[in-house]
Design an enzyme around this catalytic site. Structure first.
Site, PDB file in Angstrom:
ATOM      1  N   ASN A   1       0.923  -1.135  -0.049  1.00 20.63           N
ATOM      2  CA  ASN A   1      -0.166   0.018  -0.047  1.00 20.63           C
ATOM      3  C   ASN A   1       1.058   1.113   0.071  1.00 20.63           C
ATOM      4  O   ASN A   1       1.631   1.411   0.831  1.00 20.63           O
ATOM      5  CB  ASN A   1      -0.989   0.031   1.194  1.00 20.63           C
ATOM      6  CG  ASN A   1      -1.899   1.011   1.447  1.00 20.63           C
ATOM      7  OD1 ASN A   1      -1.658   2.227   0.832  1.00 20.63           O
ATOM      8  ND2 ASN A   1      -3.007   0.775   1.725  1.00 20.63           N
TER       9      ASN A   1
ATOM     10  N   HIS B   1      -5.609   3.300  -1.757  1.00 22.58           N
ATOM     11  CA  HIS B   1      -6.826   3.788  -0.925  1.00 22.58           C
ATOM     12  C   HIS B   1      -7.090   5.137  -0.801  1.00 22.58           C
ATOM     13  O   HIS B   1      -7.129   5.772  -0.232  1.00 22.58           O
ATOM     14  CB  HIS B   1      -6.798   3.316   0.593  1.00 22.58           C
ATOM     15  CG  HIS B   1      -8.140   3.028   1.312  1.00 22.58           C
ATOM     16  ND1 HIS B   1      -8.500   2.248   2.160  1.00 22.58           N
ATOM     17  CD2 HIS B   1      -9.219   3.966   1.150  1.00 22.58           C
ATOM     18  CE1 HIS B   1      -9.707   2.446   2.780  1.00 22.58           C
ATOM     19  NE2 HIS B   1     -10.296   3.422   2.098  1.00 22.58           N
TER      20      HIS B   1
ATOM     21  N   HIS C   1      -3.835  11.604   0.731  1.00 16.67           N
ATOM     22  CA  HIS C   1      -2.860  10.969   0.341  1.00 16.67           C
ATOM     23  C   HIS C   1      -3.060  10.435  -1.003  1.00 16.67           C
ATOM     24  O   HIS C   1      -2.531  11.262  -1.908  1.00 16.67           O
ATOM     25  CB  HIS C   1      -2.583   9.749   1.320  1.00 16.67           C
ATOM     26  CG  HIS C   1      -3.820   8.881   1.830  1.00 16.67           C
ATOM     27  ND1 HIS C   1      -4.533   8.300   1.054  1.00 16.67           N
ATOM     28  CD2 HIS C   1      -4.340   8.778   2.928  1.00 16.67           C
ATOM     29  CE1 HIS C   1      -5.598   7.935   1.682  1.00 16.67           C
ATOM     30  NE2 HIS C   1      -5.226   8.207   2.849  1.00 16.67           N
TER      31      HIS C   1
ATOM     32  N   GLU D   1      -8.632   0.175  -2.779  1.00 15.40           N
ATOM     33  CA  GLU D   1      -9.362  -0.042  -1.741  1.00 15.40           C
ATOM     34  C   GLU D   1     -10.221   1.407  -1.593  1.00 15.40           C
ATOM     35  O   GLU D   1      -9.827   2.158  -1.834  1.00 15.40           O
ATOM     36  CB  GLU D   1      -8.508  -0.228  -0.406  1.00 15.40           C
ATOM     37  CG  GLU D   1      -7.815  -1.561  -0.328  1.00 15.40           C
ATOM     38  CD  GLU D   1      -7.180  -1.463   0.960  1.00 15.40           C
ATOM     39  OE1 GLU D   1      -6.406  -2.583   1.101  1.00 15.40           O
ATOM     40  OE2 GLU D   1      -6.847  -0.598   1.705  1.00 15.40           O
TER      41      GLU D   1
ATOM     42  N   HIS E   1      -3.957  -4.777   7.865  1.00 17.51           N
ATOM     43  CA  HIS E   1      -3.936  -3.821   8.869  1.00 17.51           C
ATOM     44  C   HIS E   1      -3.041  -4.270   9.944  1.00 17.51           C
ATOM     45  O   HIS E   1      -3.283  -5.123  10.425  1.00 17.51           O
ATOM     46  CB  HIS E   1      -5.313  -3.521   9.194  1.00 17.51           C
ATOM     47  CG  HIS E   1      -5.632  -2.138   9.513  1.00 17.51           C
ATOM     48  ND1 HIS E   1      -5.077  -1.679  10.845  1.00 17.51           N
ATOM     49  CD2 HIS E   1      -6.072  -0.998   9.159  1.00 17.51           C
ATOM     50  CE1 HIS E   1      -5.623  -0.412  11.213  1.00 17.51           C
ATOM     51  NE2 HIS E   1      -6.134  -0.043   9.911  1.00 17.51           N
TER      52      HIS E   1
END
Length: 238
Positions: free
Chosen positions: A7, A43, A50, A70, A191
């Site tokens: 990510n 995401h 971001h 995501e 996560h």
């Protein structure tokens, strides 16, 4: 071997903090793939704090591994983005507006009809769908009824309790994984997985296809370097 999708949200956060293009998000994504990662995850959020929506279109042009987007499918802008870009995978996450980070999975029973409709729309376009769920058997059973291809187990609970007892921390995830296998669901996880807790999780949670890791990996790269860090994470999954 479980696949590693990196990510890159935190890379975008660093870039955005100065308003320029340093670090170059697109080049970083190319480099991460060249270092051995098998996927790139983003995401995007409505405030674009971001990953920006424009980033997603640019990344689609250069990502040669698996591209995973995501986000919250209750946002029309997100739906339109995914349908336009057509990534290999979309991961549906029930984020609230302005939420700092994802902190819970879908209630797949309450939102069954909604998820079924959204999953159907994405799958119609050839996009594999994964939905974010807590390690609860009833939520996994509900997920199977929506038509999703995969689930992504929310692993903050495992990470938080890892130091209090590794077997106890992993137990609900092992049960959840077995339930997913029983129902024919592919299994992802993500996560707060890191270099300390990842290996045990990958070795003991059956059927784990993919992990998505961003914050911990980018933080480790400050000390170990990005190429070395990506390969360190890959070794945890071997």
């Amino acid at each position: 071997m479980t696949r590693l999708s990196v990510n890159i949200n935190k890379i975008a956060t660093l870039r955005n903090s100065r308003g320029g293009n340093n670090p170059d998000l697109i080049q970083v994504a190319k480099d991460i793939e060249s270092f051995g990662a098998q996927g790139i995850t983003v995401h995007p959020r409505p405030d674009e704090r971001h990953i920006r929506y424009d980033d997603v279109y640019q990344l689609k042009e250069i990502v040669t591994t698996e591209f995973n987007i995501e986000g919250n499918c209750e946002e029309q802008k997100f739906i339109d983005l995914v349908l336009a870009v057509k990534p290999e995978q979309v991961t549906l996450v029930p984020d609230a507006l302005g939420q700092l980070t994802s902190n819970h999975g879908w209630d797949t029973i309450t939102h069954k009809r909604y998820l079924t409709d959204m999953i159907g729309a994405f799958k119609k376009e050839g996009i594999r769908v994964s939905i974010f769920v807590d390690p609860l058997e009833d939520m996994i059973a509900g997920a199977a009824e929506t038509g999703t291809d995969r689930i992504e187990l929310y692993t903050e609970g495992y990470a938080n309790h890892y130091h209090q007892g590794i077997e106890l921390a992993a137990a609900p995830y092992i049960i959840a994984a077995k339930k997913a296998q029983e129902l024919g669901l592919g299994l992802n996880a993500g996560h707060d997985l890191d270099l300390k807790n990842l290996k045990y999780f990958a070795q003991n949670v059956p059927g784990l296809l993919e992990v998505s890791i961003g914050h911990a990996l980018v933080s480790d790269a400050l000390y170990y370097g990005l190429e070395n860090t990506v390969q360190m994470y890959l070794r945890q999954l071997a």
